[in-house]
Design an enzyme around this catalytic site. Structure first.
Site, PDB file in Angstrom:
ATOM      1  N   CYS A  93     -25.919   7.371 -20.955  1.00  0.00           N
ATOM      2  CA  CYS A  93     -24.763   6.486 -20.822  1.00  0.00           C
ATOM      3  C   CYS A  93     -24.507   5.669 -22.082  1.00  0.00           C
ATOM      4  CB  CYS A  93     -24.904   5.577 -19.608  1.00  0.00           C
ATOM      5  SG  CYS A  93     -26.339   4.490 -19.624  1.00  0.00           S
ATOM      6  N   HIS A 179     -26.959  -0.079 -17.327  1.00  0.00           N
ATOM      7  CA  HIS A 179     -25.886   0.880 -17.561  1.00  0.00           C
ATOM      8  C   HIS A 179     -24.986   0.396 -18.701  1.00  0.00           C
ATOM      9  CE1 HIS A 179     -23.122   4.064 -16.663  1.00  0.00           C
ATOM     10  NE2 HIS A 179     -22.157   3.261 -16.259  1.00  0.00           N
TER      11      HIS A 179
END
Length: 319
Positions: A93, A179
């Site tokens: 990510c 994230h």
């Protein structure tokens, strides 16, 4: 086909991210860590192509395919030229968020008032190859790109004990997961690009000039959804190489500071790729041999045991 274990976890670090994109052939761009949610700080780094936001993932929140928690889904954005890829693999990510900014401001985008980014031949070929793909196939193509994966994994920490490219799902449901997502102005709109969302998220009209204010407003609303006292966030701006600005304005002091920063980044990145366990083991063997030779080995061990016990008692509050 690349498996999920083929991507390692990398640090959220300005030197890591800058070196990563340079290894992919990107020129004239760097990352700068932002230590405050202040529009003026972002503006001082202009031109700014976007920001990368790292946050703790809040479990228990279901993804709504019709409406995000903030903003609105733009289901036609990719048809209008926006680069957006679904995240199909663990650990990627960070690099995916980086590319979400870089690939929306290259010469082929034609959607930015900022000077286009020279993304180099490798990423140009990747973007051209995936031009007609929907987000899920773009995500698969990114996951299977040997060039991008190799550049990403070059910044994994070395370890002799575990393969850090293998990341099993945590057994503890309360384990902290983090994230990366990107915010960038494209086609006159502020977009939130999160590969775990079904579509790009629009946060309304925005251009390069008012991007600092707009993105800070969005980030403040997002952070406000967390419990009071949560501080585990990281924000980095994607900016033009500050050495270029220094040269344009003849600012030799800034140029020297930036060159020193690059040397420090190179040193830190070399340490990240190094495994010192063998070296430490050899040093320890040498110390043990010398203690044995001097007849002080048993005394040394007993002293260490007493010190360990003392520290344990201090932690328990007995001293």
């Amino acid at each position: 086909m690349a498996e999920s274990g083929g991507w390692s976890t990398i640090e959220s670090d300005e030197g890591v991210f800058t070196s990563l994109i340079e290894n992919l052939g990107v020129q004239g761009v760097q990352f700068e860590e932002l230590i405050s949610l202040d529009p003026d700080t972002i503006r001082s780094l202009s031109p700014v192509y976007g920001v990368i936001f790292l946050f703790k993932w809040l479990s228990g929140r279901s993804r709504d395919a019709t409406s995000p928690e903030d903003g609105t889904y733009d289901q036609t954005a990719t048809e209008n030229g926006l680069f957006f890829a679904a995240q199909t693999i663990q650990n990627a990510c960070g690099t995916q968020a980086i590319l979400s900014v870089i690939l929306n401001h290259d010469e082929s985008s034609g959607s930015s008032t900022l000077a286009p980014i020279n993304i180099g031949p490798e990423l140009s070929a990747f973007k051209e190859f995936t031009a007609g793909f929907p987000p899920d196939l773009r995500g698969e193509a990114l996951s299977n790109s040997e060039v991008i994966r190799t550049a990403h994994n070059a910044f994994a920490r070395a370890s002799p004990f575990v393969d850090e490219t293998q990341r099993p799902a945590p057994a503890d449901e309360d384990a902290d997961l983090y994230h990366f997502i990107a915010y960038t102005p494209v086609n006159g709109t502020l977009y939130e690009l999160d590969g775990l969302q079904p579509h790009p998220i629009s946060h309304g009209p925005c251009d390069a000039e008012n991007f600092p204010e707009k993105v800070i407003e969005v980030l403040q609303r997002r952070i406000a959804r967390y419990p009071a006292g949560e501080i585990r966030f990281n924000l980095m701006a994607v900016v033009r190489d500050l050495r270029i600005r220094a040269q344009e304005f003849g600012d030799m002091e800034l140029l020297e500071r930036e060159n020193q920063k690059r040397r420090a980044w190179a040193w830190e990145n070399s340490l990240r790729r190094s495994n010192f366990v063998g070296f430490i083991g050899e040093v320890l063997k040498g110390v043990v041999r010398q203690k044995v030779k001097d007849g002080k080995y048993e005394e040394w061990v007993e002293t260490a045991k007493k010190e360990t016990q003392r520290r344990a008692e201090m932690r328990r509050g007995n001293i």
